[in-house]
Design an enzyme around this catalytic site. Structure first.
Site, PDB file in Angstrom:
ATOM      1  N   ASN A  48       0.881  -1.159   0.000  1.00  0.00           N
ATOM      2  CA  ASN A  48       0.000   0.000   0.000  1.00  0.00           C
ATOM      3  C   ASN A  48       0.923   1.215   0.000  1.00  0.00           C
ATOM      4  O   ASN A  48       1.550   1.514   1.018  1.00  0.00           O
ATOM      5  CB  ASN A  48      -0.901   0.009   1.232  1.00  0.00           C
ATOM      6  CG  ASN A  48      -1.813   1.216   1.275  1.00  0.00           C
ATOM      7  OD1 ASN A  48      -1.652   2.174   0.527  1.00  0.00           O
ATOM      8  ND2 ASN A  48      -2.783   1.182   2.166  1.00  0.00           N
TER       9      ASN A  48
ATOM     10  N   ARG B  10       0.516   4.223   0.272  1.00  0.00           N
ATOM     11  CA  ARG B  10       0.170   5.286   1.209  1.00  0.00           C
ATOM     12  C   ARG B  10       0.691   5.005   2.616  1.00  0.00           C
ATOM     13  O   ARG B  10       0.643   5.872   3.481  1.00  0.00           O
ATOM     14  CB  ARG B  10      -1.343   5.495   1.237  1.00  0.00           C
ATOM     15  CG  ARG B  10      -1.884   5.992  -0.106  1.00  0.00           C
ATOM     16  CD  ARG B  10      -3.362   6.255  -0.053  1.00  0.00           C
ATOM     17  NE  ARG B  10      -3.639   7.272   0.946  1.00  0.00           N
ATOM     18  CZ  ARG B  10      -4.804   7.405   1.564  1.00  0.00           C
ATOM     19  NH1 ARG B  10      -5.800   6.601   1.291  1.00  0.00           N
ATOM     20  NH2 ARG B  10      -4.989   8.350   2.466  1.00  0.00           N
ATOM     21  N   CYS B  11       1.176   3.792   2.847  1.00  0.00           N
ATOM     22  CA  CYS B  11       1.640   3.365   4.165  1.00  0.00           C
ATOM     23  C   CYS B  11       3.155   3.516   4.279  1.00  0.00           C
ATOM     24  O   CYS B  11       3.903   2.952   3.475  1.00  0.00           O
ATOM     25  CB  CYS B  11       1.236   1.908   4.396  1.00  0.00           C
ATOM     26  SG  CYS B  11       1.918   1.177   5.892  1.00  0.00           S
ATOM     27  N   SER B  12       3.612   4.248   5.281  1.00  0.00           N
ATOM     28  CA  SER B  12       5.049   4.472   5.447  1.00  0.00           C
ATOM     29  C   SER B  12       5.792   3.171   5.741  1.00  0.00           C
ATOM     30  O   SER B  12       6.916   2.980   5.269  1.00  0.00           O
ATOM     31  CB  SER B  12       5.318   5.490   6.555  1.00  0.00           C
ATOM     32  OG  SER B  12       4.852   5.006   7.804  1.00  0.00           O
TER      33      SER B  12
ATOM     34  N   ARG C 263       6.183   1.343   2.413  1.00  0.00           N
ATOM     35  CA  ARG C 263       7.217   1.984   1.593  1.00  0.00           C
ATOM     36  C   ARG C 263       8.612   1.663   2.128  1.00  0.00           C
ATOM     37  O   ARG C 263       9.533   1.378   1.362  1.00  0.00           O
ATOM     38  CB  ARG C 263       7.006   3.498   1.533  1.00  0.00           C
ATOM     39  CG  ARG C 263       5.789   3.922   0.748  1.00  0.00           C
ATOM     40  CD  ARG C 263       5.756   5.419   0.498  1.00  0.00           C
ATOM     41  NE  ARG C 263       5.946   6.225   1.685  1.00  0.00           N
ATOM     42  CZ  ARG C 263       4.976   6.683   2.473  1.00  0.00           C
ATOM     43  NH1 ARG C 263       3.707   6.380   2.211  1.00  0.00           N
ATOM     44  NH2 ARG C 263       5.252   7.439   3.525  1.00  0.00           N
TER      45      ARG C 263
END
Length: 113
Positions: free
Chosen positions: A7, A9-11, A14
Site C-alpha cells: 500500500n 500510502r503506508c510508510s 514503503r
C-alpha cells in the site's frame, strides 16, 4: 522472486519495499487494494505466514467493526472478510516461495530472504 503486497500510502510498506530494493531483491509489487487477492490466495499466504487469520488483519480498521468482526470471530469468517475487504490486510506482506512475513517492523521483510 518476492511478491510484495503493498500500500504506497503506508510508510511501513514503503520502508519495507525500500529495504528489499536496496538489497537488489527482485520484487513484484502488488497493490493489493487495487488488485485484491481472492480467498484461495489469502489462504495460501496465511499458510506461508504460519499464523492465525487475525494476525494478518488490521482490527483497528473501521471496516473490521462495521462487519461485526471480533478477534474471536471464526477463522473462516475472518478469511472471507479479508478476501472481500482487502483494506483489512495487515501491510505489507512479503511473499517468497516457501515463506511469507508481515513487514511490521519494516525490517521484518528481510526474513523472507
Amino acid at each position: 522472486m518476492i511478491t510484495y503486497w503493498h500500500n504506497p500510502r503506508c510508510s511501513k510498506s514503503r520502508a519495507g519495499l525500500a529495504l528489499l530494493e536496496e538489497r537488489g531483491v527482485a520484487v513484484t509489487v502488488r497493490r493489493y487494494l487495487e488488485d485484491a487477492p481472492d480467498l484461495a490466495e489469502v489462504r495460501r499466504v496465511l499458510a506461508l505466514l504460519g499464523c492465525a487469520p487475525i494476525e494478518m488483519m488490521r482490527p483497528g480498521e473501521p471496516q473490521f467493526k462495521a462487519l461485526g468482526l471480533a478477534r474471536e470471530s471464526a477463522a473462516e469468517d475472518l478469511l472471507a472478510a479479508i478476501a472481500a475487504h482487502p483494506i483489512l490486510i495487515e501491510r505489507p506482506i512479503a511473499i517468497g516461495a516457501a515463506r511469507a512475513v508481515i513487514g511490521r517492523p519494516p525490517e521484518a521483510v528481510l526474513g523472507v530472504l
